[in-house]
Write an enzyme that holds these catalytic residues in place. Structure first.
Site, PDB file in Angstrom:
ATOM      1  N   LYS A 142     -22.946  15.118   1.780  1.00 16.73           N
ATOM      2  CA  LYS A 142     -23.570  16.372   2.164  1.00 16.73           C
ATOM      3  C   LYS A 142     -23.569  17.389   1.040  1.00 16.73           C
ATOM      4  CE  LYS A 142     -25.617  19.198   4.957  1.00 16.73           C
ATOM      5  NZ  LYS A 142     -27.008  18.962   5.296  1.00 16.73           N
ATOM      6  N   VAL A 143     -22.423  17.598   0.402  1.00 17.97           N
ATOM      7  CA  VAL A 143     -22.319  18.615  -0.642  1.00 17.97           C
ATOM      8  C   VAL A 143     -22.044  17.915  -1.974  1.00 17.97           C
ATOM      9  CG1 VAL A 143     -21.078  20.631  -1.477  1.00 17.97           C
ATOM     10  CG2 VAL A 143     -21.477  20.345   0.974  1.00 17.97           C
TER      11      VAL A 143
END
Length: 340
Positions: free
Chosen positions: A335-336
């Site tokens: 996600k990040v």
């Protein structure tokens, strides 16, 4: 079972409404800051879907504020240790997490160099918000699917709201205020006819011009992220200068046209490709040979372009599942990504 990605697509109209309701003063302040600074030009700082949001805002600012906009490579500060002469400029940094080191470093560098800096982030406080003169919480809420949807749309809406304040554009401001209702209608649009054209395909083109090209770029990324199919975005003008050589019989091509000055040329290109045997689809009105995809009307060319991504998101989530993938957790992605 409904995927996180599908849930988050469905939440987009609510997220946009929340942004406009809760961040109105901050959006006005940022827009007024741009008006007061009267920047000679703007720069953007972002990666991935956030960079595609900036690409959309580039066309919006250049058309409606008359300022040139350039994307800065974040590694200029974090890796190369260089700075730019940005006195008299404005900088817009976009990051959902607000903590990617290279985005933060480039934003600090831009502010130190004299630019008015504005952060669009889903996380306040954050290192990015602290590095900026103005920070907008895009209010997208938790986004659990790896592929960004809510944050992409909300970032663009925040930028358009600031642009409306900066330029005193009442038509744009009205269209932005009406977006939650329009986007809710867009959720119901059916792009499933694309499915058959993609069966057995391992590559496709996404075309557009102006803001719709930024939508095409985001759409191409989503195909790669969620479905492991190779998709490339091109200007509907540039595709004829070389990439068209790969377009054979039944090659899938999707054109994004947003009822602006570029619509006629985009539709003409898709019609031409369809006559040559491509599996061509287009969102614009008036196609003769290409198949038409439904689109929501918003009453403004910029918000018309943004609304195109909503039915596409719904399609690509279902397409990913039809190919046996989990769109919430694409292989080898997280996600990040904290890029240095």
């Amino acid at each position: 079972m409904t995927t996180h990605m599908r849930q988050e697509i469905n939440e987009i109209p609510t997220a946009v409404s929340r942004l406009l309701d809760r961040q109105g003063p901050s959006l006005r302040d940022a827009g007024l800051a741009l008006k007061a600074a009267d920047p000679a030009f703007l720069v953007t700082i972002a990666r991935g879907s956030s960079d595609h949001a900036c690409h959309f805002l580039k066309y919006a600012v250049e058309q409606y504020a008359g300022r040139a906009v350039a994307s800065i490579g974040p590694s200029l500060a974090s890796i190369y240790g260089k700075s730019l002469r940005l006195n008299g400029a404005a900088a817009i940094a976009v990051s959902q997490s607000g903590k990617s080191p290279d985005i933060v470093a480039m934003t600090k560098s831009a502010r130190d160099a004299g630019a008015v800096t504005i952060a669009l982030t889903n996380t306040l406080p954050s290192p990015l918000s602290e590095a900026s003169d103005h920070a907008i919480d895009i209010q997208a809420g938790p986004e659990l699917a790896v592929a960004a949807t809510k944050s992409y749309v909300s970032s663009i809406v925040a930028g358009l709201a600031m642009l409306g304040e900066w330029t005193d554009d009442v038509d744009l401001a009205r269209a932005v205020r009406d977006l939650p209702e329009t986007l809710n209608r867009a959720l119901a649009l059916d792009w499933s006819p694309l499915q058959a054209a993609l069966d057995g395909a391992d590559s496709l083109y996404m075309l557009g011009r102006g803001p719709a090209l930024a939508i095409a770029s985001e759409a191409a990324l989503k195909f790669k992220e969620t479905s492991e199919i190779h998709a490339e975005a091109y200007s509907s003008a540039e595709v004829l200068h070389g990439p068209v050589a790969l377009v054979g019989k039944k090659f899938p091509v999707v054109g994004f046209a947003s009822r602006d000055a570029a619509t006629a040329s985009t539709v003409a290109t898709l019609d031409d490709l369809a006559r040559k045997g491509a599996a061509a689809f287009v969102t614009g009105d008036g196609a003769d040979a290409a198949a038409e995809l439904p689109a929501a009307r918003t009453g403004h060319p910029l918000t018309d372009a943004l609304a195109l991504i909503i039915p596409f998101y719904g399609f690509v989530e279902a397409f990913s599942r039809s190919r046996g993938f989990n769109p919430d957790a694409p292989a080898a992605l997280k996600k990040v990504t904290e890029t240095h």
